[in-house]
Design an enzyme around this catalytic site. Structure first.
Site, short mmCIF file in Angstrom:
data_model
loop_
_atom_site.label_atom_id
_atom_site.label_comp_id
_atom_site.label_asym_id
_atom_site.label_seq_id
_atom_site.Cartn_x
_atom_site.Cartn_y
_atom_site.Cartn_z
N ASN A 124 -10.74 6.70 4.11
CA ASN A 124 -9.82 7.81 3.88
C ASN A 124 -10.59 8.96 3.22
O ASN A 124 -11.74 8.77 2.81
CB ASN A 124 -8.62 7.34 3.03
CG ASN A 124 -9.08 6.86 1.68
OD1 ASN A 124 -9.57 7.63 0.87
ND2 ASN A 124 -8.96 5.55 1.41
N PHE B 33 -1.71 5.38 -9.08
CA PHE B 33 -1.46 6.66 -8.42
C PHE B 33 -0.56 6.40 -7.22
O PHE B 33 -0.65 5.33 -6.61
CB PHE B 33 -2.77 7.30 -7.95
CG PHE B 33 -3.44 8.11 -9.03
CD1 PHE B 33 -4.02 7.48 -10.12
CD2 PHE B 33 -3.47 9.50 -8.97
CE1 PHE B 33 -4.63 8.22 -11.13
CE2 PHE B 33 -4.08 10.24 -9.96
CZ PHE B 33 -4.66 9.60 -11.05
N LYS C 143 -23.99 -4.21 16.11
CA LYS C 143 -23.35 -2.94 16.51
C LYS C 143 -22.67 -3.12 17.88
O LYS C 143 -23.31 -3.61 18.82
CB LYS C 143 -24.42 -1.86 16.59
CG LYS C 143 -23.86 -0.50 16.91
CD LYS C 143 -24.97 0.53 17.05
CE LYS C 143 -24.38 1.85 17.51
NZ LYS C 143 -25.39 2.74 18.06
N1 CTP Z 1 -3.46 0.15 -4.38
C1 CTP Z 1 -3.96 -1.11 -4.59
N2 CTP Z 1 -4.21 -1.96 -3.54
C2 CTP Z 1 -3.92 -1.58 -2.29
C3 CTP Z 1 -3.35 -0.30 -2.05
C4 CTP Z 1 -3.14 0.54 -3.12
O1 CTP Z 1 -4.22 -1.46 -5.75
N3 CTP Z 1 -4.18 -2.40 -1.28
C5 CTP Z 1 -3.20 1.02 -5.53
C6 CTP Z 1 -3.79 2.43 -5.44
O2 CTP Z 1 -5.08 2.48 -6.04
C7 CTP Z 1 -2.79 3.27 -6.20
C8 CTP Z 1 -1.48 2.56 -5.98
O3 CTP Z 1 -1.82 1.21 -5.61
O4 CTP Z 1 -3.05 3.31 -7.58
C9 CTP Z 1 -0.62 3.16 -4.90
O5 CTP Z 1 -1.39 3.36 -3.75
P1 CTP Z 1 -0.77 4.08 -2.47
O6 CTP Z 1 -1.84 4.22 -1.46
O7 CTP Z 1 -0.03 5.29 -2.91
O8 CTP Z 1 0.34 3.06 -2.01
P2 CTP Z 1 0.28 1.71 -1.23
O9 CTP Z 1 0.49 0.60 -2.22
O10 CTP Z 1 -0.93 1.63 -0.39
O11 CTP Z 1 1.59 1.80 -0.35
P3 CTP Z 1 1.89 2.79 0.90
O12 CTP Z 1 0.62 2.90 1.68
O13 CTP Z 1 2.96 2.08 1.64
O14 CTP Z 1 2.37 4.10 0.35
#
Ligand code: CTP
Length: 398
Positions: free
Chosen positions: A213, A325, A293
């Site tokens: 990302n 976050f 690869k």
């Molecule tokens: N996070 C985590 N483990 C994951 C995904 C996210 O610990 N597999 C943490 C991120 O570092 C952030 C929080 O969870 O602090 C929320 O991440 P976010 O990407 O906003 O949400 P997701 O849990 O991934 O849910 P969604 O993609 O459905 O919004």
């Protein structure tokens, strides 16, 4: 708390005799960039290495560079500058000035002013390696360091102007400015150990391709830098990127995949009081990683995915303060509050990822902070200022 703690402060820079004095004008520039008022004082010997005119030009201020015979009121002036200065930095600090101050000698403007000064003084020694290692110089530094308001930056290893190689180089001006800011900031997080994650996870498909990302890690690095300035001991878990490491960071470890990030968190979490999970963690990984690869003319690009572990959720039983976050593009507040609850967090910071001027890839953020019973929205701020807002909210819980 503020990010521009040098703004309007009178920083008195004392330049003593040594080749590193050539870095003094650059140090003045860096301090002026932070909106500090800079007063330069030079010893007679310093004039052999850098001109008063150069320092006067960059500081935009009168430079004091001679002995007591300079002017009528000079004896009073050294007390006046001592009274007015918010901070004194001696860079480079020669063996001579260190020896004089250690022995209470006040035979010129600079040494008299230092003895009349009661606030913080930073010594930045720079000299020949044998002089630096001389037990007399070492003893003098140790003695001065034992005073509450005297601080030292260690000389760096490297090639020295005198032709020797070893310890004796002056740290570069940005490091000196960092140290001044560090010493001028109050330390409400003095006893706190903070684990901060920053950047993007990568899930490799084969050795050259991955899913990731756009996170740069800037928010996490800003949190680390500000937490350190506020006195915290910081462990930073980061993706491998090209951001400059935060000054005085205690430990840095690197992750790539979500699994490797989880491993690091499991390794470090118990040593910490607070975790700030600002890393952008991916939710999918490849089921079958190809060790070779994949050739572009392979028959199909059908890939199979599985879910990554939710790292924050996996640590919800841990008795550590947890800040997550929430990256949202719609139903912002509702989604953030759900994540706060589902992941067992104490606080969540909502980011709007639908705007291009904030968040990913930007130096700015506009956040809302949710705790169990409260929410607080902030204007668009730099990531450094955003970091301070988040830490201020945390400090209310300590
Ligand atoms: N996070 C985590 N483990 C994951 C995904 C996210 O610990 N597999 C943490 C991120 O570092 C952030 C929080 O969870 O602090 C929320 O991440 P976010 O990407 O906003 O949400 P997701 O849990 O991934 O849910 P969604 O993609 O459905 O919004």
């Amino acid at each position: 708390m503020q990010t521009d703690m040098l703004k309007g402060k009178l920083i008195t820079l004392c330049v003593t005799g040594g080749i590193a004095a050539y870095k003094a004008p650059i140090l003045v520039r860096r301090l002026k960039e932070k909106a500090a008022i800079v007063q330069v004082i030079m010893t007679k010997n310093a004039e052999n290495f850098v001109t008063p005119l150069a320092l006067e030009t960059v500081s935009n201020n009168k430079v004091i560079y001679s002995l007591f015979n300079e002017g009528d009121n000079i004896k009073v002036e050294h007390i006046d500058i001592a009274d007015k200065s918010d901070f004194i930095v001696i860079a480079p600090a020669s063996a001579n000035i260190i020896g004089k101050i250690a022995n209470g000698i006040a035979d010129d403007f600079l040494s008299s002013m230092i003895l009349a000064y009661t606030k913080k003084v930073l010594f930045v020694p720079a000299m020949n390696v044998n002089m630096y290692n001389n037990p007399i110089v070492q003893k003098n530094m140790e003695f001065l360091n034992s005073f509450e308001n005297y601080y030292f930056m260690e000389a760096l290893e490297g090639d020295l102007a005198c032709g020797y190689s070893g310890k004796g180089r002056m740290p570069d001006p940005p490091l000196i400015v960092n140290e001044i800011e560090y010493l001028l900031t109050e330390k409400p997080l003095r006893n706190k150990k903070i684990l901060i994650t920053a950047g993007a996870t990568k899930e490799y498909i084969d050795p050259v391709r991955y899913i990731s990302n756009p996170s740069t890690g800037k928010m996490g690095y800003a949190l680390a830098s500000q937490a350190i300035k506020l006195g915290a001991t910081v462990t930073l878990l980061s993706h491998k990127g090209c951001l400059e490491l935060p000054y005085r960071v205690n430990k840095v470890d690197y992750f790539t995949s979500v699994d490797s990030l989880k491993e690091l968190i499991d390794k470090y979490i118990d040593e910490h009081d607070l975790i700030i999970m600002s890393a952008a963690v991916g939710d999918i990984k490849i089921k079958n990683y190809n060790t070779q690869k994949i050739k572009k003319n392979n028959k199909s690009w059908d890939l199979e995915f599985s879910s990554t572990p939710d790292v924050l959720k996996s640590i919800q039983h841990k008795k550590i303060f947890k800040i997550g976050f929430a990256a949202e593009s719609n139903n912002h507040s509702q989604n953030a509050q759900l994540k706060l609850e589902n992941k067992g967090l104490d606080m969540i910071v909502l980011n709007d990822i639908s705007r291009e001027d904030i968040g990913f890839q930007s130096d700015f953020n506009q956040i809302t902070i949710f705790t169990k019973n409260n929410s607080k929205s902030f204007d668009k701020l730099s990531k450094e200022e955003t970091a301070i807002k988040i830490l201020e909210e945390y400090i209310k819980f300590t």
